[in-house]
Design a protein around this motif. Sequence first.
Motif, PDB file in Angstrom:
ATOM      1  N   LEU A   1       0.773  -1.020  -0.012  1.00  0.00           N
ATOM      2  CA  LEU A   1      -0.015  -0.063   0.042  1.00  0.00           C
ATOM      3  C   LEU A   1       0.889   1.200  -0.061  1.00  0.00           C
ATOM      4  CD1 LEU A   1      -2.924  -0.909   2.540  1.00  0.00           C
ATOM      5  CD2 LEU A   1      -3.074  -0.496   0.229  1.00  0.00           C
ATOM      6  N   LEU A   2       2.002   1.252   0.763  1.00  0.00           N
ATOM      7  CA  LEU A   2       2.827   2.586   0.827  1.00  0.00           C
ATOM      8  C   LEU A   2       3.578   2.822  -0.342  1.00  0.00           C
ATOM      9  CD1 LEU A   2       4.248   1.877   4.685  1.00  0.00           C
ATOM     10  CD2 LEU A   2       2.099   3.379   3.729  1.00  0.00           C
ATOM     11  N   VAL A   3       4.271   1.438  -1.064  1.00  0.00           N
ATOM     12  CA  VAL A   3       4.885   1.685  -2.087  1.00  0.00           C
ATOM     13  C   VAL A   3       4.050   2.094  -3.254  1.00  0.00           C
ATOM     14  CG1 VAL A   3       6.365   0.245  -3.916  1.00  0.00           C
ATOM     15  CG2 VAL A   3       6.680  -0.126  -1.150  1.00  0.00           C
ATOM     16  N   THR A   4       3.108   1.691  -3.486  1.00  0.00           N
ATOM     17  CA  THR A   4       2.207   2.074  -4.701  1.00  0.00           C
ATOM     18  C   THR A   4       1.597   3.337  -4.600  1.00  0.00           C
ATOM     19  OG1 THR A   4       0.043   0.810  -3.782  1.00  0.00           O
ATOM     20  CG2 THR A   4       1.589  -0.526  -5.183  1.00  0.00           C
ATOM     21  N   GLY A   5       1.617   3.915  -3.155  1.00  0.00           N
ATOM     22  CA  GLY A   5       0.833   5.289  -2.905  1.00  0.00           C
ATOM     23  C   GLY A   5      -0.556   5.148  -2.996  1.00  0.00           C
ATOM     24  N   ALA A   6      -1.210   4.060  -2.661  1.00  0.00           N
ATOM     25  CA  ALA A   6      -2.690   3.744  -2.785  1.00  0.00           C
ATOM     26  C   ALA A   6      -3.320   4.902  -1.881  1.00  0.00           C
ATOM     27  CB  ALA A   6      -3.069   2.276  -2.214  1.00  0.00           C
ATOM     28  N   PRO A   7      -4.326   5.495  -2.603  1.00  0.00           N
ATOM     29  CA  PRO A   7      -5.010   6.749  -1.696  1.00  0.00           C
ATOM     30  C   PRO A   7      -5.830   6.281  -0.642  1.00  0.00           C
ATOM     31  CG  PRO A   7      -6.137   6.109  -3.793  1.00  0.00           C
ATOM     32  CD  PRO A   7      -5.046   5.261  -3.858  1.00  0.00           C
ATOM     33  N   ILE A   8      -5.313   6.036   0.525  1.00  0.00           N
ATOM     34  CA  ILE A   8      -6.105   5.567   1.522  1.00  0.00           C
ATOM     35  C   ILE A   8      -6.749   6.679   2.288  1.00  0.00           C
ATOM     36  CG2 ILE A   8      -6.042   4.727   4.077  1.00  0.00           C
ATOM     37  CD1 ILE A   8      -3.273   3.597   3.486  1.00  0.00           C
ATOM     38  N   PRO A   9      -8.228   6.590   2.290  1.00  0.00           N
ATOM     39  CA  PRO A   9      -8.971   7.969   2.691  1.00  0.00           C
ATOM     40  C   PRO A   9      -8.887   8.328   4.055  1.00  0.00           C
ATOM     41  CG  PRO A   9     -10.522   5.773   2.663  1.00  0.00           C
ATOM     42  CD  PRO A   9      -9.013   5.313   2.015  1.00  0.00           C
ATOM     43  N   GLU A  10      -8.880   9.562   4.424  1.00  0.00           N
ATOM     44  CA  GLU A  10      -8.879  10.162   5.625  1.00  0.00           C
ATOM     45  C   GLU A  10     -10.238  10.084   6.649  1.00  0.00           C
ATOM     46  OE1 GLU A  10      -6.107  10.810   6.620  1.00  0.00           O
ATOM     47  OE2 GLU A  10      -4.849  10.922   4.911  1.00  0.00           O
ATOM     48  N   LEU A  11     -10.079  10.143   7.619  1.00  0.00           N
ATOM     49  CA  LEU A  11     -11.374  10.210   8.854  1.00  0.00           C
ATOM     50  C   LEU A  11     -12.536  11.107   8.288  1.00  0.00           C
ATOM     51  CD1 LEU A  11     -12.313   9.063  11.259  1.00  0.00           C
ATOM     52  CD2 LEU A  11     -11.311  10.723  12.695  1.00  0.00           C
ATOM     53  N   SER A  12     -13.286  10.526   8.289  1.00  0.00           N
ATOM     54  CA  SER A  12     -14.733  10.846   7.941  1.00  0.00           C
ATOM     55  C   SER A  12     -15.858  10.081   8.512  1.00  0.00           C
ATOM     56  CB  SER A  12     -14.998  11.133   6.466  1.00  0.00           C
ATOM     57  OG  SER A  12     -16.421  11.248   6.206  1.00  0.00           O
ATOM     58  N   PHE A  13     -17.001  10.744   9.291  1.00  0.00           N
ATOM     59  CA  PHE A  13     -17.971  10.070   9.928  1.00  0.00           C
ATOM     60  C   PHE A  13     -18.996   9.932   8.802  1.00  0.00           C
ATOM     61  CE2 PHE A  13     -15.369  11.312  13.417  1.00  0.00           C
ATOM     62  CZ  PHE A  13     -15.216  10.383  14.114  1.00  0.00           C
ATOM     63  N   GLN A  14     -19.096   9.998   7.815  1.00  0.00           N
ATOM     64  CA  GLN A  14     -19.769   9.976   6.832  1.00  0.00           C
ATOM     65  C   GLN A  14     -20.143   8.265   6.575  1.00  0.00           C
ATOM     66  OE1 GLN A  14     -19.323  11.824   2.891  1.00  0.00           O
ATOM     67  NE2 GLN A  14     -20.732  10.731   2.151  1.00  0.00           N
ATOM     68  N   ASN A  15     -21.596   7.878   6.369  1.00  0.00           N
ATOM     69  CA  ASN A  15     -21.782   6.684   5.886  1.00  0.00           C
ATOM     70  C   ASN A  15     -21.418   6.314   4.428  1.00  0.00           C
ATOM     71  OD1 ASN A  15     -22.478   4.019   5.677  1.00  0.00           O
ATOM     72  ND2 ASN A  15     -24.523   4.279   6.734  1.00  0.00           N
ATOM     73  N   PHE A  16     -20.484   5.663   4.060  1.00  0.00           N
ATOM     74  CA  PHE A  16     -20.133   5.329   2.702  1.00  0.00           C
ATOM     75  C   PHE A  16     -20.975   4.145   2.168  1.00  0.00           C
ATOM     76  CE2 PHE A  16     -16.798   8.225   4.282  1.00  0.00           C
ATOM     77  CZ  PHE A  16     -16.597   9.143   3.182  1.00  0.00           C
ATOM     78  N   HIS A  17     -21.435   3.462   2.664  1.00  0.00           N
ATOM     79  CA  HIS A  17     -22.030   2.189   2.490  1.00  0.00           C
ATOM     80  C   HIS A  17     -23.021   2.388   1.436  1.00  0.00           C
ATOM     81  CE1 HIS A  17     -23.758  -1.776   2.583  1.00  0.00           C
ATOM     82  NE2 HIS A  17     -22.798  -2.069   3.619  1.00  0.00           N
ATOM     83  N   PRO A  18     -22.842   1.728   0.193  1.00  0.00           N
ATOM     84  CA  PRO A  18     -23.508   1.854  -1.060  1.00  0.00           C
ATOM     85  C   PRO A  18     -25.012   1.484  -0.765  1.00  0.00           C
ATOM     86  CG  PRO A  18     -21.534   0.627  -1.528  1.00  0.00           C
ATOM     87  CD  PRO A  18     -21.715   0.878  -0.216  1.00  0.00           C
ATOM     88  N   ASP A  19     -25.350   0.781   0.096  1.00  0.00           N
ATOM     89  CA  ASP A  19     -26.771   0.251   0.445  1.00  0.00           C
ATOM     90  C   ASP A  19     -27.406   0.897   1.519  1.00  0.00           C
ATOM     91  OD1 ASP A  19     -26.521  -1.774  -1.716  1.00  0.00           O
ATOM     92  OD2 ASP A  19     -25.683  -3.126  -0.046  1.00  0.00           O
ATOM     93  N   ASN A  20     -26.534   2.024   2.106  1.00  0.00           N
ATOM     94  CA  ASN A  20     -27.080   2.803   3.229  1.00  0.00           C
ATOM     95  C   ASN A  20     -27.367   2.066   4.407  1.00  0.00           C
ATOM     96  OD1 ASN A  20     -26.827   5.417   1.765  1.00  0.00           O
ATOM     97  ND2 ASN A  20     -28.445   4.788   0.538  1.00  0.00           N
ATOM     98  N   ALA A  21     -26.844   0.978   4.517  1.00  0.00           N
ATOM     99  CA  ALA A  21     -27.014   0.148   5.987  1.00  0.00           C
ATOM    100  C   ALA A  21     -26.530   0.777   7.188  1.00  0.00           C
ATOM    101  CB  ALA A  21     -26.112  -0.985   5.778  1.00  0.00           C
ATOM    102  N   PRO A  22     -27.323   1.087   8.139  1.00  0.00           N
ATOM    103  CA  PRO A  22     -27.238   1.577   9.170  1.00  0.00           C
ATOM    104  C   PRO A  22     -25.738   1.611  10.054  1.00  0.00           C
ATOM    105  CG  PRO A  22     -28.618   0.132   9.926  1.00  0.00           C
ATOM    106  CD  PRO A  22     -28.568   0.100   8.256  1.00  0.00           C
TER     107      PRO A  22
END
Length: 484
Positions: A205-226
């Motif tokens: 992950l570090l070598v490839t520079g994969a974009p690890i997302p930063e902290l957010s309390f938004q619910n990203f679940h595609p199905d909007n599961a609680p």
Amino acid sequence: MITFFSCIILLIIGYFTYGKYVEKVFGVKGARATPAFTHKDNVDYLPMSTSKNSLIQLLNIAGTGPIFGPILGALYGPVAFVWIVIGCIFAGAVHDYLTGMISIRNRGAHLPELASKFLGKVMKHVVNAFAILLLLLVGTVFVSTPASLLHLLMDGKVALGLIIGFIFLYYILATLLPVDKIIGRLYPYFGALLVISALGVGIGLLVTGAPIPELSFQNFHPDNAPLLPLLFFTISCGALSGFHATQTPIISRTTQNETQGRKIFYGMMIAEGIIAMIWAAAAMSLFNGYGGLNEMLAAGGPGAVVSEVSTTLLGAIGGTLAVLGVVVLPITSGDTAFRSARMIIADYIKFPQVKFSSRLWIAVPLFGISMVLTQVDFNVLWRYFNWANQSTAVIALFVGAMYLYIAKKNYFIALIPGSFMLVMVITYILNAQIGFGLSMTTSWIGGAIGAIVLITIFFIAARKARANKIPLEEDISNWNNSVA
């Protein structure tokens, strides 16, 4: 990557600070003989080194939980990182440490026996049923998941049923033979493979520079599961898991000295949290957002995600080794799940396990039931496993709280996470389709009321137990040191 690195650092700091505090609260006794010596039988009770016990403990408790759980939890976004860190430091590692150390003080007893002693005799029967159910579900799930991964790894050239048969054969041997014959010899190598594969993915992950997302309390679940309470059941072994309470007595019976407990029990839970962080980050980073991850999961489940992450970051050979490291996890938890089930049943019916035939009488029916359960839909098994898992964790935390209350020590280190998860457990089963299917609002109200009632009962029982001066540990005053 700031959130990711910060969380890893917090986990490490948690081991050296809060872990040390929990150890101080419990009060280790380095001079007290452990069950590895006082009850040595060269089958389940025998002394092993700290490093060996630590690696075995890590493999015992890991399963696919710190990989599959965080991969599924990644659908909720970086808030998953928060639960892994907080859950590990203040709940999971405390749970594992107290379970292991209280077991050491009580003849290496399993959770049902500890629940009977500290929560009342009725709880012994309740927890026995919960523990056996959980272990059967774990054993069955951890036959299916490694079999599907191996089937995928071999491009379907070997029949899935044949792979399952070979895994069951291994489980039978590991369940019946003395703990140092297979588990004690192979697990340290398997543990090294697990750690190397996780580190490989993390470095990738570090070598490839994969974009690890930063902290957010938004619910990203595609199905909007609680988010609540589902996150706490999706990421289980990576933060808090009652399954661990069924596994720690295996190592509490082989631990040489109480001073080794923090490294073995608290430390290995922190290590599991770091593994969970790595796989959650990989799942969030490599599939073009949560929609892409959801599509991958729908197409092939968490196993497909593991395979894709491993080959993308480590290439064909490295990826294959990483997948094998993941395959090791469920296999090395499935076998100890059946072993724990055998030991719990033997303790419950007071059936000595020194003779091979005695172990066989208990193990054969367990494997027969598990083979039947492999025919049940995996997703259904996984949901029941998660609920039974966290329910068992609540019971174990309340056992720890009762022990500390009787000892007049800071019982809040166990009561607070136990009470929090009690609300979640009740709310979940009231709302879930595998439970009562009530509305979320009704479920939250029911969860709060149910928790208040049960916590009140706990305090009534705790005051009674303290007044009756229930012994906190087994009397070993007559133990002959020469046997060690």
